[in-house]
Design a protein around this motif. Sequence first.
Motif, PDB file in Angstrom:
ATOM      1  N   HIS A  92     -13.335  22.862 -21.916  1.00  0.00           N
ATOM      2  CA  HIS A  92     -13.428  23.297 -23.363  1.00  0.00           C
ATOM      3  C   HIS A  92     -13.269  24.921 -23.612  1.00  0.00           C
ATOM      4  N   LEU A  93     -13.936  25.527 -22.749  1.00  0.00           N
ATOM      5  CA  LEU A  93     -14.193  27.022 -23.023  1.00  0.00           C
ATOM      6  C   LEU A  93     -12.698  27.524 -22.355  1.00  0.00           C
ATOM      7  N   ALA A  94     -12.321  27.145 -21.294  1.00  0.00           N
ATOM      8  CA  ALA A  94     -10.821  27.656 -20.650  1.00  0.00           C
ATOM      9  C   ALA A  94     -10.002  27.498 -21.611  1.00  0.00           C
ATOM     10  N   ARG A  95      -9.751  26.198 -22.246  1.00  0.00           N
ATOM     11  CA  ARG A  95      -8.808  25.983 -23.206  1.00  0.00           C
ATOM     12  C   ARG A  95      -8.788  26.798 -24.635  1.00  0.00           C
ATOM     13  N   ALA A  96      -9.985  27.085 -25.016  1.00  0.00           N
ATOM     14  CA  ALA A  96     -10.230  28.107 -26.124  1.00  0.00           C
ATOM     15  C   ALA A  96      -9.815  29.337 -25.895  1.00  0.00           C
ATOM     16  N   LEU A  97      -9.922  29.883 -24.463  1.00  0.00           N
ATOM     17  CA  LEU A  97      -9.666  31.223 -24.250  1.00  0.00           C
ATOM     18  C   LEU A  97      -8.309  31.260 -23.553  1.00  0.00           C
ATOM     19  N   GLY A  98      -7.544  30.041 -23.754  1.00  0.00           N
ATOM     20  CA  GLY A  98      -5.987  30.199 -23.173  1.00  0.00           C
ATOM     21  C   GLY A  98      -5.900  30.063 -21.770  1.00  0.00           C
ATOM     22  N   CYS A  99      -6.917  29.496 -20.920  1.00  0.00           N
ATOM     23  CA  CYS A  99      -6.682  29.900 -19.524  1.00  0.00           C
ATOM     24  C   CYS A  99      -6.887  28.514 -18.823  1.00  0.00           C
TER      25      CYS A  99
END
Length: 293
Positions: free
Chosen positions: A182-189
């Motif tokens: 979830h966080l990696a997707r939100a941060l674009g990575c």
Amino acid sequence: MFDHATGETLDAPAILAKVEGLSAADACRLFMELARIRPEECCDDAPVRMPAPRPLAVLQPLPAKPELPALSPPHDGHLRAISRIRGLDVAALEIAVSRGLLWVCQWRGMACWAVTDDARWLCQVRRMDGRPFTRKDGSTFKAWTLPKCRAGWPLGIGALEHQNVSMLAICEGGPDMLAVLHLARALGCAGRVAPVAMLGASTRIVPDALPLFAGRRVRIFPHADTAHDDGTAPGLEAAARWQEQLTAAGADVDVFDLADITGADGVLCKDLNDLARVPVASLPDDVAALFEP
């Protein structure tokens, strides 16, 4: 050694003296260096002894794989239910499904969502309705690690087809593993990060999994547990244990401390799933670099 040409009997230092052209004293010193004998361990009238060979490590056979219930890919309704309970984007859950990490099953007559990986050494289930399981004595628990699973298996490292990533994010528990995506997707990575979950702070990584981390960039995200009366904090202790194991295995490891980071409700975050509920725009600068080298 007996030299038949000269009639001399030579010990190891004497052979070194002849071969290297050294004095007897220099040959003795060289021999002790080669044998890793410290001078203080010897006395003048004691024979020089070679150190005893170290016994070879005995590899233990692996146990049988656990018998898991029938696992099925979650459909949209399942993903929406998990999203609602855990506060995670459906799109991030879909990434977990595509990597073989998120499944659904029936366990003890209850609909559950499950985390596992392609290795199938470890599987943990939680109820789809978000309620806890109940023991016979009336006590409750949130997550059920299925019988005969290997508690020390780093769940996610068995998703072998998804290992061409720049960072492995080690966290504690299935919800945190999903929160990484979830966080990696939100941060674009999301494409550069692979989550790996240890399902319990008391575990050690099983030896046969450690070579899979060699040469990897690893960041550990421990739970920010409240310290016990004796000053110990299980999350940080677990992180130190895993860091020691992984460093010895040849990984490049550091630890990200969530302490003092405030969640969306104004309460301190205890884990990545708490952090995932915070809008990305509200994240502190250091947190926005969660998955940067």
